[in-house]
Design an enzyme around this catalytic site. Structure first.
Site, PDB file in Angstrom:
ATOM      1  N   GLU A 276     -32.369 -12.540 -34.538  1.00  0.00           N
ATOM      2  CA  GLU A 276     -33.654 -12.759 -33.833  1.00  0.00           C
ATOM      3  C   GLU A 276     -34.820 -12.397 -34.753  1.00  0.00           C
ATOM      4  O   GLU A 276     -35.755 -11.694 -34.353  1.00  0.00           O
ATOM      5  CB  GLU A 276     -33.701 -11.901 -32.557  1.00  0.00           C
ATOM      6  CG  GLU A 276     -32.521 -12.139 -31.635  1.00  0.00           C
ATOM      7  CD  GLU A 276     -32.599 -11.358 -30.329  1.00  0.00           C
ATOM      8  OE1 GLU A 276     -33.653 -10.780 -30.023  1.00  0.00           O
ATOM      9  OE2 GLU A 276     -31.572 -11.322 -29.619  1.00  0.00           O
TER      10      GLU A 276
ATOM     11  N   GLU B 120     -27.436  -5.315 -26.560  1.00  0.00           N
ATOM     12  CA  GLU B 120     -28.218  -4.085 -26.411  1.00  0.00           C
ATOM     13  C   GLU B 120     -27.562  -3.027 -25.511  1.00  0.00           C
ATOM     14  O   GLU B 120     -28.197  -2.482 -24.607  1.00  0.00           O
ATOM     15  CB  GLU B 120     -29.625  -4.414 -25.876  1.00  0.00           C
ATOM     16  CG  GLU B 120     -30.380  -5.372 -26.786  1.00  0.00           C
ATOM     17  CD  GLU B 120     -31.785  -5.703 -26.295  1.00  0.00           C
ATOM     18  OE1 GLU B 120     -32.160  -5.291 -25.187  1.00  0.00           O
ATOM     19  OE2 GLU B 120     -32.516  -6.379 -27.039  1.00  0.00           O
TER      20      GLU B 120
END
Ligand code: XIL
Length: 346
Positions: free
Chosen positions: A260, A155
Site C-alpha cells: 500500500e 492488521e
C-alpha cells in the site's frame, strides 16, 4: 551483517542516484510495469475505472497488478447476513482479466470496514467462528481461478507486538488468526496467502511479533506464503530500518508485497501546494525503497503496489482531512518526480 548490507546499499544509492540530469518531468508513455521484472500495482475503485478516463488510462497503461481499494472488504461484499453483493467486485475482476492484470485480494479478515451486522453480531464463539469461515470461503470460492492471492488477515497486531483486541479476537480468541489461514487454504488450496500490516518497516517489535507468528504457522505445516508491508511512509522514516525489514522477511523465505505504498509529505498540513524540494525528497525515498526491493531474491518479489492512482484519490486526504501529495501522479494526473525516479530505477 544485515546492518552493513544496509549501509553498503545506502552508499551505493548515494553514488548511483546523484545524477546531474534532472529526472523530472519525464514521459509516461511507456508503462511502469513494462520496465519491471516484478509486478507494479495500484489500488483502484471500480467506479473511477468506469467514469474517469484518465484514471482508467493510467491504470491500464502503467500497472499490471490491481488491488481493490475497498470493494473486496466485508462491508461491501456481505452487507447483510448471507447476502453477498458481487456486482462491483466482479466488474473489477472482469476489467483485470480483459486487460491481463493480476488482482490481489484485499482483504478477508480485518477489524475495520465490517458491515454493522458483523460488528454487532451477538452469537457465541462457535457461531462467530463459522461466520468467519463462511465469509472467507464464500468469497475465495467465488473468485477461484481469478484471484490467486489474498490478504487473509489485515492488521492483527498492535504496535507493542500484542494481538489487537479486534472483534474477531474478542469473539473467537487468539486462535482466530491461525484459523483464518486454515479456512482460506481449505477453500482454495492453490491460493497464495498473505498476512498484511503497517509499520513493519519501522517498528522492530511489531515486526518480530509478526515474523514469530508466520514462522509458528509454517512450523505447524500451515500455508502462509507471504507478507504484505503496507509502507504508508513519510519523509522521516529510517531507511536502514526499511532495508532491515525486507531482509528479515526475505531471510525466512516469505514473498514480500509492498502492498500500500504512499509517501506523505505534509503531515502538519501546512502546504497548500507541495514544495518542489519535498517532491524531490519523496522521489529519493521511493528510489531507495525500490533499490532495496530489487536486492531481494527474485522469487520473493511479489510486487510493489501504490495506494491510489493519483493524489486526488489518496485515502490520507479523507482520513486526516488534510492535503497531502503521497502518490506518483498529481491532482491533474501529471507525473511527479517520484514517478520519474521510479522509472529510472526499475
Ligand atoms: C483505506 C481506503 O484507502 C479508504 O478508501 C477507506 O476509507 C479506508 O481504508 N490499511 C489498509 C487499507 O489495509 O485497506 C486501508 O484502505 C488503508 C490502511
Amino acid at each position: 551483517m544485515e546492518k552493513w548490507l544496509g549501509v553498503a546499499l545506502l552508499g551505493f544509492m548515494t553514488i548511483c542516484c546523484q545524477k546531474n540530469e534532472p529526472i523530472w518531468p519525464c514521459s509516461d508513455e511507456t508503462g511502469l510495469y513494462t520496465l519491471s521484472d516484478f509486478p507494479i500495482g495500484v489500488a483502484v475503485e471500480p467506479n473511477n475505472l468506469s467514469f474517469n478516463f484518465l484514471y482508467k488510462k493510467i491504470t491500464q497503461e502503467q500497472y499490471n497488478s490491481l488491488t481493490p481499494e475497498n470493494i473486496f472488504k466485508p462491508a461491501y461484499l456481505q452487507p447483510e447476513p448471507g447476502l453477498f453483493y458481487w456486482e462491483e467486485a466482479d466488474s473489477l475482476v472482469a476489467f483485470a482479466i480483459r486487460h491481463q492484470k493480476r488482482i490481489h485480494g484485499h482483504t478477508l479478515v480485518w477489524h475495520q470496514q465490517l458491515p454493522i451486522w458483523m460488528d454487532t453480531y451477538s452469537g457465541d464463539a462457535a457461531a462467530f467462528d463459522s461466520l468467519m469461515k463462511w465469509h472467507i470461503q464464500t468469497v475465495m470460492r467465488h473468485f477461484k481461478g481469478k484471484v490467486l492471492a489474498w490478504d487473509v488477515v489485515n492488521e492483527a497486531f498492535e504496535d507493542d507486538g500484542s494481538l489487537r483486541n479486534s472483534i474477531w479476537r474478542q469473539k473467537i480468541g487468539d486462535s482466530y488468526l491461525e484459523k483464518a489461514f486454515v479456512y482460506a487454504h481449505e477453500a482454495v488450496p492453490e491460493a497464495e496467502l498473505f498476512y498484511n500490516d503497517y509499520s513493519l518497516e519501522s517498528n522492530a517489535t511489531k515486526r518480530k511479533a509478526v515474523l514469530d507468528f508466520l514462522n509458528a504457522m509454517r512450523q505447524k505445516g500451515l500455508t502462509i506464503n507471504g507478507i504484505g508491508l503496507q509502507m504508508h511512509l513519510n519523509l522521516y522514516v529510517d531507511r536502514l530500518q526499511i532495508a532491515t525489514a525486507l531482509q528479515d522477511f526475505a531471510a525466512q523465505g516469505y514473498k514480500i508485497h509492498l502492498s500500500e505504498v504512499d509517501i506523505a509529505l505534509n503531515p502538519l498540513g501546512q502546504y497548500a501546494q507541495p514544495p518542489a524540494s519535498l517532491l524531490q525528497e519523496q522521489a529519493n525515498l521511493l528510489g531507495a525503497v525500490v533499490l532495496y526491493y530489487k536486492q531481494l531474491p527474485k522469487k520473493l518479489q511479489y510486487g510493489i503496489t501504490f495506494w491510489g492512482v493519483g493524489d486526488a484519490h489518496s485515502w490520507i486526504r479523507f482520513k486526516d482531512g488534510r492535503d497531502d501529495y503521497p502518490l506518483l501522479y498529481d491532482d491533474n494526473y501529471q507525473t511527479k518526480p517520484a514517478y520519474c525516479q521510479l522509472k529510472e530505477l526499475l
